[in-house]
Design an enzyme around this catalytic site. Structure first.
Site, PDB file in Angstrom:
ATOM      1  N   HIS A  42      -2.034 -29.817 -15.307  1.00  0.00           N
ATOM      2  CA  HIS A  42      -0.745 -30.688 -15.584  1.00  0.00           C
ATOM      3  C   HIS A  42      -0.783 -31.406 -17.164  1.00  0.00           C
ATOM      4  O   HIS A  42      -1.994 -32.315 -17.183  1.00  0.00           O
ATOM      5  CB  HIS A  42      -0.730 -31.785 -14.401  1.00  0.00           C
ATOM      6  N   GLU A  69       0.561 -26.267 -18.083  1.00  0.00           N
ATOM      7  CA  GLU A  69       1.665 -27.101 -17.468  1.00  0.00           C
ATOM      8  C   GLU A  69       2.401 -27.892 -18.691  1.00  0.00           C
ATOM      9  O   GLU A  69       1.657 -28.328 -19.610  1.00  0.00           O
ATOM     10  CB  GLU A  69       1.618 -27.901 -16.172  1.00  0.00           C
ATOM     11  N   ASP A  71       6.059 -30.010 -20.225  1.00  0.00           N
ATOM     12  CA  ASP A  71       7.276 -30.432 -20.212  1.00  0.00           C
ATOM     13  C   ASP A  71       8.242 -30.256 -21.566  1.00  0.00           C
ATOM     14  O   ASP A  71       7.636 -30.625 -22.553  1.00  0.00           O
ATOM     15  CB  ASP A  71       7.363 -32.029 -20.061  1.00  0.00           C
ATOM     16  N   HIS A  84       6.366 -35.424 -22.328  1.00  0.00           N
ATOM     17  CA  HIS A  84       6.681 -35.731 -21.043  1.00  0.00           C
ATOM     18  C   HIS A  84       7.523 -36.681 -20.844  1.00  0.00           C
ATOM     19  O   HIS A  84       8.783 -36.447 -20.141  1.00  0.00           O
ATOM     20  CB  HIS A  84       5.400 -36.059 -20.226  1.00  0.00           C
ATOM     21  N   GLN A 196       9.909 -24.483 -14.032  1.00  0.00           N
ATOM     22  CA  GLN A 196      10.127 -25.493 -12.950  1.00  0.00           C
ATOM     23  C   GLN A 196      11.277 -26.297 -13.365  1.00  0.00           C
ATOM     24  O   GLN A 196      11.295 -26.774 -14.848  1.00  0.00           O
ATOM     25  CB  GLN A 196       8.668 -26.099 -12.780  1.00  0.00           C
TER      26      GLN A 196
HETATM   27  O1  G3P Z   1       6.019 -30.634 -13.006  1.00  0.00           O
HETATM   28  C1  G3P Z   1       5.476 -31.076 -12.110  1.00  0.00           C
HETATM   29  C2  G3P Z   1       4.906 -32.494 -12.142  1.00  0.00           C
HETATM   30  O2  G3P Z   1       4.605 -32.413 -13.660  1.00  0.00           O
HETATM   31  C3  G3P Z   1       6.200 -33.289 -12.311  1.00  0.00           C
HETATM   32  O3  G3P Z   1       6.204 -34.509 -12.632  1.00  0.00           O
HETATM   33  O4  G3P Z   1       6.710 -36.187 -13.928  1.00  0.00           O
HETATM   34  O5  G3P Z   1       4.383 -35.231 -14.221  1.00  0.00           O
HETATM   35  O6  G3P Z   1       6.435 -33.841 -14.949  1.00  0.00           O
HETATM   36  P1  G3P Z   1       5.966 -35.022 -14.005  1.00  0.00           P
HETATM   37 CA    CA Z   2       6.012 -31.799 -15.571  1.00  0.00          CA
END
Ligand code: G3P
Ligand code: CA
Length: 355
Positions: A42, A69, A71, A84, A196
């Site tokens: 993440h 992962e 954003d 993010h 996602q």
């Molecule tokens: O993408 C899954 C998770 O990352 C969602 O929460 O706010 O950390 O992007 P966030």
């Molecule tokens: Ca995310």
């Protein structure tokens, strides 16, 4: 439909004895080319290095995470970048560099402006026990730079798990993402890239532009999401402890949760990304959407379950026992250890990488 066909063919190839596994998460993952259980780093290995920066992604790759992962957002001059938050104040020195724009959205900055920010020193200040001098002045990354990292070690080849973040701010970002992935040769690798989103409109656009790419609808209790039993969102609750508030939130009914699974399926998702309550609450602890009946209902609909975001062994254990198929974690090293897949201690890796 194509994903469904691939899944059916994969299951058929396993033989009639395995058809009963159609609702089993492992078989559903195999049909999509997705590792089971999946280790999703993440924002990179963001417990050990500043989130979404080069050392965070390098560390996640070297530790053996299945996915990096990220954003996705877009600069004012149209470049896809990895950040993010909507704004830059938490994870950079924007308040010092551009004080009058410290709360402006990422989309208000050019790539050159973003690249001039220090996206590492905040981590050293927030987490002195994990600070490293080499984290100072780390730049924000573009999507292409994260792809370079994912491709950078032939012995360690993580996939990409890409979230369209606040996609309504970025018209056309789904098509732009598809073009970059295509240009980089990532659309021909089943399961290597997963997309996602929390946004059902973005899910539809992702499905339209990349029908063959596995998609995950992220689940949340609140406004424009699963309706809460409490009837209100955190902002309207008058409370100050976010994690304690979300720990008490539940879908207003079983039918409401199931409705969102059906919306995910209808939108072309192959799975959901539900939030989870952490054992110790704290930051990134949200509503518990991984109760066993919820995961079972997802599997019965042919949907995988990748839960966000857990960092502790007790929480990994509880989530796996509840029936999830993969975990978003800031501590890829700890999750790999939990699965007996760790090759190296995360504390040893940064030095080898030059950090
Ligand atoms: O993408 C899954 C998770 O990352 C969602 O929460 O706010 O950390 O992007 P966030
Ligand atoms: Ca995310």
């Amino acid at each position: 439909m194509r994903n469904c066909l691939i899944g059916m063919l994969a299951l058929a190839a396993l033989g009639p004895a395995c058809v009963a596994l159609a609702t089993d998460g492992k078989a559903l993952a195999a049909a999509q080319g997705i590792p089971y259980p999946a280790v999703i780093a993440h924002r990179g290995a963001s417990y050990d290095a500043p989130e979404s920066t080069k050392p965070a992604y390098l560390l996640a790759r070297e530790l053996g995470a299945d996915y990096l992962e990220l954003d996705l957002q877009r600069t004012r001059d149209g470049v896809l970048v990895v950040v993010h938050d909507d704004e830059l104040s938490r994870t950079s020195d924007v308040a010092k560099r551009f004080p009058e724009r410290k709360h402006s959205p990422v989309s208000a900055f050019t790539l050159a402006e973003l690249k001039s920010l220090d996206a590492g020193s905040w981590f050293n200040e927030a987490y002195p026990a994990r600070a490293r001098a080499s984290f100072a002045n780390l730049p924000i990354l573009t999507l292409d730079e994260v792809i370079d990292i994912a491709e950078g070690n032939p012995q360690r080849q993580p996939g990409l798990y890409i979230e369209t973040k606040v996609p309504s701010q970025f018209p056309g970002i789904e098509r732009q993402l598809k073009e970059r992935l295509k240009a980089r040769g990532w659309l021909d690798r089943p399961g290597r890239v997963v997309v996602q989103t929390f946004d059902r409109n973005s899910l539809a656009l992702l499905h339209e532009t990349m029908p063959q790419v596995p998609k995950i609808l992220l689940l949340w209790v609140g406004t424009k999401a699963i309706a809460p039993a409490s009837g209100h969102d955190f902002a309207g609750s008058g409370e100050s402890d976010k994690a304690a508030f979300y720990a008490r939130q539940h879908p207003k009914s079983r039918a409401e949760f199931l409705r969102w699974l059906d919306l995910a399926k209808q939108g072309g998702a192959i799975g959901t990304g539900p939030s989870a309550k952490r054992g110790k609450l704290g930051e990134q602890s949200y509503a518990d959407l991984i109760e066993p009946w919820m995961n079972q209902a997802s599997h019965e609909r042919g949907l995988l379950v990748h839960v966000y975001t857990l960092d502790e062994a007790q929480d990994f254990d509880a989530a796996m026992k509840a029936g999830v198929d993969g975990i978003f974690t800031n501590r890829a090293g700890a999750l790999l250890r939990f699965y007996d897949r760790a090759a190296e201690r995360e504390t040893a890796v940064p030095k080898r990488l030059g950090y």
